[in-house]
Design a protein around this motif. Structure first.
Motif, PDB file in Angstrom:
ATOM      1  N   GLY A 217       0.445  -9.725  -9.925  1.00 30.81           N
ATOM      2  CA  GLY A 217       1.289  -9.396  -9.352  1.00 30.81           C
ATOM      3  C   GLY A 217       2.157  -8.205 -10.118  1.00 30.81           C
ATOM      4  N   LYS A 218       1.009  -7.094 -10.207  1.00 27.70           N
ATOM      5  CA  LYS A 218       1.825  -6.277 -11.277  1.00 27.70           C
ATOM      6  C   LYS A 218       0.515  -4.601 -10.824  1.00 27.70           C
ATOM      7  N   GLN A 219       1.345  -4.247  -9.818  1.00 26.10           N
ATOM      8  CA  GLN A 219       0.973  -2.870  -9.212  1.00 26.10           C
ATOM      9  C   GLN A 219      -0.158  -1.916 -10.968  1.00 26.10           C
ATOM     10  N   LYS A 220      -1.003  -1.916  -9.895  1.00 26.72           N
ATOM     11  CA  LYS A 220      -2.272  -0.753 -10.830  1.00 26.72           C
ATOM     12  C   LYS A 220      -2.954  -1.690 -12.138  1.00 26.72           C
ATOM     13  N   PHE A 221      -2.776  -2.706 -12.148  1.00 26.09           N
ATOM     14  CA  PHE A 221      -3.237  -3.332 -12.573  1.00 26.09           C
ATOM     15  C   PHE A 221      -4.606  -3.629 -13.325  1.00 26.09           C
ATOM     16  N   LEU A 222      -5.604  -3.138 -12.359  1.00 29.46           N
ATOM     17  CA  LEU A 222      -6.946  -3.012 -12.456  1.00 29.46           C
ATOM     18  C   LEU A 222      -7.256  -2.238 -12.114  1.00 29.46           C
ATOM     19  N   ASN A 223      -8.111  -1.219 -13.420  1.00 28.54           N
ATOM     20  CA  ASN A 223      -8.398   0.354 -12.232  1.00 28.54           C
ATOM     21  C   ASN A 223     -10.308   0.370 -13.418  1.00 28.54           C
ATOM     22  N   LYS A 224     -10.009   1.042 -13.455  1.00 28.31           N
ATOM     23  CA  LYS A 224     -11.829   1.646 -13.024  1.00 28.31           C
ATOM     24  C   LYS A 224     -12.435   1.086 -14.515  1.00 28.31           C
ATOM     25  N   GLU A 225     -11.345   1.184 -15.406  1.00 29.71           N
ATOM     26  CA  GLU A 225     -11.739   0.546 -17.037  1.00 29.71           C
ATOM     27  C   GLU A 225     -13.022  -0.956 -16.691  1.00 29.71           C
ATOM     28  N   PHE A 226     -11.889  -1.869 -15.963  1.00 25.78           N
ATOM     29  CA  PHE A 226     -12.906  -3.354 -15.870  1.00 25.78           C
ATOM     30  C   PHE A 226     -14.176  -3.639 -14.605  1.00 25.78           C
ATOM     31  N   ILE A 227     -14.539  -2.275 -14.150  1.00 24.74           N
ATOM     32  CA  ILE A 227     -15.260  -2.149 -12.910  1.00 24.74           C
ATOM     33  C   ILE A 227     -16.329  -1.704 -12.932  1.00 24.74           C
ATOM     34  N   LYS A 228     -17.651  -2.719 -12.752  1.00 23.64           N
ATOM     35  CA  LYS A 228     -18.932  -1.862 -12.382  1.00 23.64           C
ATOM     36  C   LYS A 228     -19.406  -2.001 -11.186  1.00 23.64           C
ATOM     37  N   LYS A 229     -20.291  -0.959 -11.814  1.00 21.12           N
ATOM     38  CA  LYS A 229     -20.642  -0.811  -9.758  1.00 21.12           C
ATOM     39  C   LYS A 229     -21.337  -1.894  -9.246  1.00 21.12           C
ATOM     40  N   GLY A 230     -21.353  -1.925  -8.128  1.00 24.52           N
ATOM     41  CA  GLY A 230     -21.819  -3.334  -6.954  1.00 24.52           C
ATOM     42  C   GLY A 230     -20.735  -4.684  -7.235  1.00 24.52           C
ATOM     43  N   VAL A 231     -19.591  -4.091  -7.781  1.00 20.02           N
ATOM     44  CA  VAL A 231     -18.747  -5.292  -8.108  1.00 20.02           C
ATOM     45  C   VAL A 231     -18.091  -6.041  -6.779  1.00 20.02           C
ATOM     46  N   VAL A 232     -17.513  -6.871  -6.298  1.00 24.21           N
ATOM     47  CA  VAL A 232     -16.956  -7.043  -5.081  1.00 24.21           C
ATOM     48  C   VAL A 232     -15.420  -6.985  -5.403  1.00 24.21           C
ATOM     49  N   VAL A 233     -14.759  -7.104  -5.555  1.00 17.04           N
ATOM     50  CA  VAL A 233     -12.945  -7.328  -5.932  1.00 17.04           C
ATOM     51  C   VAL A 233     -12.080  -7.133  -4.226  1.00 17.04           C
ATOM     52  N   ILE A 234     -11.096  -8.841  -5.020  1.00 20.12           N
ATOM     53  CA  ILE A 234     -11.159  -9.077  -3.595  1.00 20.12           C
ATOM     54  C   ILE A 234      -9.484  -9.538  -4.419  1.00 20.12           C
ATOM     55  N   ASP A 235      -8.730  -8.783  -3.883  1.00 15.78           N
ATOM     56  CA  ASP A 235      -7.000  -8.027  -4.366  1.00 15.78           C
ATOM     57  C   ASP A 235      -6.020  -8.815  -4.041  1.00 15.78           C
ATOM     58  N   VAL A 236      -5.894  -9.830  -3.978  1.00 19.38           N
ATOM     59  CA  VAL A 236      -4.853 -11.105  -3.773  1.00 19.38           C
ATOM     60  C   VAL A 236      -3.252 -10.017  -4.084  1.00 19.38           C
ATOM     61  N   GLY A 237      -3.189  -9.553  -5.105  1.00 20.67           N
ATOM     62  CA  GLY A 237      -1.438  -9.210  -5.520  1.00 20.67           C
ATOM     63  C   GLY A 237      -0.954  -8.609  -4.271  1.00 20.67           C
ATOM     64  N   ILE A 238       0.262  -9.141  -3.958  1.00 24.23           N
ATOM     65  CA  ILE A 238       1.473  -7.456  -3.089  1.00 24.23           C
ATOM     66  C   ILE A 238       2.555  -7.300  -3.986  1.00 24.23           C
ATOM     67  N   ASN A 239       2.747  -5.888  -4.156  1.00 20.45           N
ATOM     68  CA  ASN A 239       3.608  -5.339  -5.030  1.00 20.45           C
ATOM     69  C   ASN A 239       4.318  -4.457  -4.094  1.00 20.45           C
ATOM     70  N   ARG A 240       5.776  -4.756  -3.719  1.00 22.41           N
ATOM     71  CA  ARG A 240       6.282  -3.845  -3.427  1.00 22.41           C
ATOM     72  C   ARG A 240       6.888  -2.722  -3.930  1.00 22.41           C
ATOM     73  N   THR A 241       6.643  -1.666  -3.032  1.00 23.81           N
ATOM     74  CA  THR A 241       6.829   0.021  -3.779  1.00 23.81           C
ATOM     75  C   THR A 241       7.952   0.610  -3.180  1.00 23.81           C
ATOM     76  N   THR A 242       8.605   1.926  -3.587  1.00 20.64           N
ATOM     77  CA  THR A 242       8.584   2.599  -2.528  1.00 20.64           C
ATOM     78  C   THR A 242       7.803   3.145  -1.639  1.00 20.64           C
ATOM     79  N   GLU A 243       6.868   3.649  -1.505  1.00 18.81           N
ATOM     80  CA  GLU A 243       6.160   3.746  -0.905  1.00 18.81           C
ATOM     81  C   GLU A 243       5.273   3.069   0.223  1.00 18.81           C
TER      82      GLU A 243
END
Ligand code: NAP
Length: 288
Positions: A217-243
């Protein structure tokens, strides 16, 4: 980057549910019924409830909506739940969370008949899930399971992501998402790491994982530094922003990487409502 299209997978499943409901109507003259309860006027909850009612209508499922005042007491909520437990036209009961004014959601959920607990949050259903040995047993027993985690498993399965033998990390340990998801992934033979706000070395743990599920529940929490090549990422978060809506993944930062990922919106969100329809149909069948 390859997108996991939650909208398409969800639409396919909803079409399948609609067909099954139509067949039930033809064969029995009855259709499943879902009662929704909203306490107060929280704008986000109102939107969720509206989407659920529309989805029911489109699938041929009857919906019964109850809106209680902000100041309805816990006793009022439980009295309504007990009435719905006895109503033969109601197969599923959904209490929209969170409840306002620090009301105790646990006691209210506990009042829902386990056979009508389409959110899978009643201790009886959560217990059945925890005690299940494997996925086959979960399917065979028709256990009512929390909709978002169930939707995540459905997304992985329909996207042909191998779960067995993989290392999956779940970031977030809520009763609604993280905990039931850990049980579902274990039942599918993943090696599961549960992470939370006190976890040390989160980046290293994520880099070692084949599947990352983020529900913080935090926008932009998971960035490049957490991720290795070939990984599957499921993003459950819902954050309301001005955009508009966004998830917990810094989508722009990872979009050039060789990863499979669910977008927000259009990933896990539609699956949650689809699994609510599926659970309502399951509850109808279980009760007969
Ligand atoms: P929640 O109950 O607030 O739980 C958030 C979890 O994130 C907690 O376990 C917390 O750890 C962990 N966390 C917070 N900061 C962290 C950090 N810096 N590092 C690691 N972990 C951290 O939330 P929830 O109900 O599970 O929902 C999570 C998100 O999913 C929200 O954005 C919600 O809107 C969204 N959601 C979406 C759907 C859908 O249909 N797409 C459905 C449900 C929820 P602690 O336990 O240590 O505090």
């Amino acid at each position: 980057m390859k997108l996991i299209d939650g909208t398409k997978i969800s639409n396919d499943k909803r079409a399948e549910i609609k067909e099954k409901v139509a067949l039930l109507k033809q064969q029995t003259g009855k259709v499943p019924g879902l009662a929704t309860i909203l306490v107060g006027k929280d704008p986000a909850s109102q939107i969720y409830i509206k989407s659920k009612i529309i989805a029911c209508k489109n699938a041929g499922i009857k919906s019964f909506h109850h809106n209680l005042n902000d100041n309805a007491s816990q006793e009022n909520i439980i009295a309504l739940i007990k009435e719905l437990n006895e109503n033969p036209n109601v197969d599923g009961i959904l209490l929209q969370l969170p409840l306002p004014n620090n009301k105790n959601a646990y006691d209210c959920i506990n009042a829902i008949s386990p056979s009508k607990d389409v959110d899978g949050l009643h201790p009886f259903n959560a217990g059945l899930l925890t005690l299940s040995k494997n996925w086959d047993e979960i399917i065979k027993k028709n256990i009512l399971i929390s909709c978002t985690p169930l939707g995540v498993i459905h997304l992985l399965q329909k996207s042909n992501v191998t779960i067995e033998g993989k290392t999956a990390i779940i970031i977030g340990r809520s009763n609604l998402v993280g905990k039931p998801l850990s049980m579902l992934l274990l039942a599918n033979n993943a090696t599961v790491i549960m992470a939370h706000s006190k976890t040390k070395n989160l980046k290293e743990l994520c880099k070692a994982a084949d599947i990352i599920i983020v529900a913080v529940g935090k926008q932009k929490f998971l960035n490049k530094e957490f991720i290795k090549k070939g990984v599957v990422v499921i993003d459950v978060g819902i954050n309301r922003t001005t955009e508009g809506l966004c998830g917990d993944v810094d989508f722009d930062a990872v979009k050039d990487m060789e990863v499979e990922i669910t977008p927000v919106p259009g990933g896990v969100g539609p699956m949650t409502i689809t699994m609510l329809l599926s659970n309502t149909l399951k509850a109808f069948n279980n009760q007969r």
